[in-house]
Design an enzyme around this catalytic site. Sequence first.
Site, PDB file in Angstrom:
ATOM      1  N   GLU A   1       0.803  -1.245   0.000  1.00 50.79           N
ATOM      2  CA  GLU A   1       0.000   0.000   0.000  1.00 50.79           C
ATOM      3  C   GLU A   1       0.829   1.286   0.000  1.00 50.79           C
ATOM      4  O   GLU A   1       0.533   2.217   0.750  1.00 50.79           O
ATOM      5  CB  GLU A   1      -0.949  -0.013   1.204  1.00 50.79           C
ATOM      6  CG  GLU A   1      -1.856  -1.220   1.222  1.00 50.79           C
ATOM      7  CD  GLU A   1      -2.780  -1.265   2.436  1.00 50.79           C
ATOM      8  OE1 GLU A   1      -2.643  -0.425   3.332  1.00 50.79           O
ATOM      9  OE2 GLU A   1      -3.656  -2.153   2.467  1.00 50.79           O
TER      10      GLU A   1
ATOM     11  N   GLU B   1      -5.981 -10.997  -1.175  1.00 52.88           N
ATOM     12  CA  GLU B   1      -6.783 -10.801   0.045  1.00 52.88           C
ATOM     13  C   GLU B   1      -8.275 -10.773  -0.308  1.00 52.88           C
ATOM     14  O   GLU B   1      -9.008  -9.855   0.052  1.00 52.88           O
ATOM     15  CB  GLU B   1      -6.381  -9.495   0.744  1.00 52.88           C
ATOM     16  CG  GLU B   1      -4.902  -9.415   1.074  1.00 52.88           C
ATOM     17  CD  GLU B   1      -4.514  -8.153   1.846  1.00 52.88           C
ATOM     18  OE1 GLU B   1      -5.390  -7.495   2.435  1.00 52.88           O
ATOM     19  OE2 GLU B   1      -3.312  -7.832   1.860  1.00 52.88           O
TER      20      GLU B   1
END
Length: 386
Positions: A176, A283
């Site tokens: 991220e 995910e």
Amino acid sequence: MHLSARVIMATGISLVLGLASCGGSAQSGKGRQDSGLSGSGLAAPQPGLKDYYKDYFPVGVAVNSRNIKGPEAALILKEYNSVTPENDMKMGPVHPAADQYNFAPVDSIVAFARRHGLKVRGHNLCWHEQTPDWLFKDAGGGEVAKSVLLSRLRDHIRTVVSRYKKDVYCWDVVNEAISDDSTELLRKSPWLKIIGPSFIDSAFWYAHRADPKAELYYNDYNVVFPEKAKRIYTLLKGLKQRGVPITGIGIQAHWSVYQPTEQQLRSTLDLFKSLGLKIQITELDVSVFPWEKNKRALLPKDQIRYQGQVEDRQTAFYKMIFKVFRDYKGVISGVTFWNVSDRDTWLNYYPVEGRKNYPLLFDSALKRKPAYQAVTDFKGAGATAP
Ligand code: GLA
């Protein structure tokens, strides 16, 4: 370990645990299905997700140390051939003090995977969240110097990657780093502020030096939004041009039944495929609520039932995305679900504490949902399963 041996072992575990058969089969009818774990001992074992997708990609699940015991462990062994430690490898949990590592929880997950022949995805080595308190501070409590932070990053990555070298086949190296603000490329994290953009290159090089054989991924969320995808593309193209050892992109895939569209998903996969990168879905969960980022209090409208249109919509969504995943065979090198079942998904707490969500293929009783049938009902599925 050989596949069939693993299935026998999973069946054995279910007998030990005394899981009751609820009838039904993986192939028949709508509604809740047998977990596929019971069996009479004589009947051929039902395939699990990993068997249906044997010719496509490993199918994994994020786990904590509670999941690797009891009925959830049996489900994991039945359905998956890869695991990702959900939290235990993150810098905060695994490296709580400068001179102290907490390896026990990860060790137990890795030992479980080794015992049962599961692959392990390492998650993650450099992120702005779940960092330990000491990381960005100097001895006086001020901001740490760039050179010190770089050596902390190097030592951390070297220690963790080397320790799990035999078991972890791929790592989410940087998580991220792209900003959610479209006017800038990188997120304003302490990593960026103190080291500058080169912290990303450094993290990949440290990981590569610690284990030259490991596959190394950049991992992020909202990758299916064209605007963010473009900025991630810019970052990854730069890494490739500089010869940084990156294997691929991890698309987190915290999606909802409202997004992405099939077209968005295909365009995203095409974009990263064009860079010559492998793609992992790292995910995956499919919320039944529209995506929200900010935490808020529970409201009456949040209490919904998982039935009728809600269930049908999620089932259709899962069917669509797995069809696309199969179409990208050879490009997608892994699909991992985030949590084992609807019983214990992080989305029951985030972003609305106490809002029951239903994002996975197994319900709160660990039964296969209709969405499970939707993703496993395709031509050739399980044809070669044991
Ligand atoms: C991000 C992280 C994961 C996890 C989820 C929420 O996607 O990469 O490790 O923390 O958020 O559970």
